[in-house]
Design an enzyme around this catalytic site. Structure first.
Site, mmCIF file in Angstrom:
data_model
loop_
_atom_site.group_PDB
_atom_site.id
_atom_site.type_symbol
_atom_site.label_atom_id
_atom_site.label_comp_id
_atom_site.label_asym_id
_atom_site.label_seq_id
_atom_site.Cartn_x
_atom_site.Cartn_y
_atom_site.Cartn_z
ATOM 1 N N CYS A 157 0.836 -1.199 0.000
ATOM 2 C CA CYS A 157 0.000 0.000 0.000
ATOM 3 C C CYS A 157 0.874 1.253 0.000
ATOM 4 C CB CYS A 157 -0.970 -0.048 1.184
ATOM 5 S SG CYS A 157 -2.406 0.992 0.953
ATOM 6 N N HIS B 30 -3.394 -5.899 1.101
ATOM 7 C CA HIS B 30 -2.681 -6.073 2.376
ATOM 8 C C HIS B 30 -2.559 -7.543 2.791
ATOM 9 C CE1 HIS B 30 -2.544 -1.818 3.730
ATOM 10 N NE2 HIS B 30 -3.578 -1.702 2.928
ATOM 11 N N GLU C 79 -0.651 -8.637 5.068
ATOM 12 C CA GLU C 79 -0.439 -8.681 6.522
ATOM 13 C C GLU C 79 -1.758 -8.601 7.298
ATOM 14 O OE1 GLU C 79 -0.210 -6.077 4.730
ATOM 15 O OE2 GLU C 79 -0.752 -4.273 5.856
#
EC number: 6.3.5.3
Lengths: 227, 83
Positions: A86, A194, A196
């Site tokens: 991002c 994302h 994560e």
């Protein structure tokens, strides 16, 4: 394996990244403040999402001028795995570590939802745990994720298999449905979705964990198995 | 002291969603003659240098102020400061 999570003023996915590595993956992570950073002793660098320097001027532009980025460039040239997610991807673009630039989303809206991605290249150190063309689900959360590059760069990315992830249903207008690209050397990956935030089923998807596992597997094979 | 006025615009051929939204709004407001709109940035720098101003500005634009992948820039230099 020891991961550095670089923290800029305005980073807000740094702890998600830390949690993914430390808790979901079970490896070592350290939050590294951009100003007094010393990147020696780390095996990988993670540039988290957020709004470094409040996105002033352009997303990632001011962070890309900070001293830590010259250290990151050095580590990149030495072959260290570097993942920018991002805003981290935007920093990689603005610093020239990856080609292209980000525009505002086609519909001008900040978007925050789960998206389906296709793993276009599983022959990278970030994606070896995925199947080729595997469809995965990761969250996106961005207002400027409309990836742009000119035709020549796009042809180059295609020819070198640098497009690693594509959107199934392009949400932001990115050229070539691009969600993530890797550098020619294969050690710097930038992506808007994302991983994560998708490392445990309780988060809605655990599809992101394989990305981190791929990095660890590659590192073990390269540096530990041979010893 | 010089005042440098810098205009940064998206390159032609690069989609400008903001410009498109402005154009559509103007059309809805009763200005159907607006066939296109581009939104850019305007910056004003106060520069205390006597020579090499062009080179300095070019360097500033190339390094930070504009992104050459998607943006073009042009500038004017005026003597004195603008209040």
């Amino acid at each position: 394996m020891k991961f550095a999570v670089i923290v800029f003023p305005g980073s807000n996915c740094d702890r998600d990244m830390y949690h993914a590595v430390q808790d979901s993956l079970g490896e070592e992570a350290e939050l590294v403040w951009y100003e007094d950073a010393d990147l020696s002793g780390f095996d990988a660098i993670l540039l988290p999402g957020g709004f470094s320097y409040g996105d002033y001027l352009r997303s990632g532009a001011i962070a890309a001028m900070s001293n830590i980025v010259s250290q990151i460039k050095q580590k990149a040239s030495e072959g260290m795995p570097i993942l920018g997610v991002c805003n981290g991807f935007q920093v990689l673009l603005e610093s020239g570590l990856l080609p292209g630039a980000m525009l505002r989303n086609k519909k001008l809206k900040f978007m925050c939802h789960q998206e389906e991605l296709v793993v276009e290249n599983n022959q990278t150190q970030f994606t070896s745990s995925y199947e080729e063309k595997e469809t995965i689900s990761l969250p996106i959360a961005h207002g400027e994720g409309n990836y742009f590059c000119d035709k020549e760069v796009l042809a180059d990315l295609e020819a070198n298999r640098q497009i690693v992830f594509r959107y199934g249903d392009n949400p932001n207008g990115s050229v070539g449905d691009i969600a993530g690209i890797i550098n020619k050397q294969g050690n710097v990956l930038g992506m808007m979705p994302h991983p994560e935030r998708a490392t445990e089923a309780v988060l809605g998807s655990a599809d992101g964990l394989k990305l981190f596992k791929s990095v660890v597997n590659h590192w073990r094979e390269a540096y530990v198995a041979g010893v | 002291m010089n005042t440098v006025k810098i205009f940064i615009t998206l390159k032609h051929g690069v989609l400008d969603p903001q410009g498109k939204a402005v154009q559509e709004s103007l059309n809805k407001l009763g200005f159907p003659e607006v066939k296109g709109a581009r939104v850019g940035k305007y910056m004003e720098l106060q520069l205390d240098s006597q020579e090499d101003i062009d080179r300095q500005i070019e360097e500033m634009c190339a390094k930070l102020l504009a992104n050459p992948v998607i943006e073009d820039y042009q500038y004017t230099i005026e003597e004195g400061t603008v209040q």
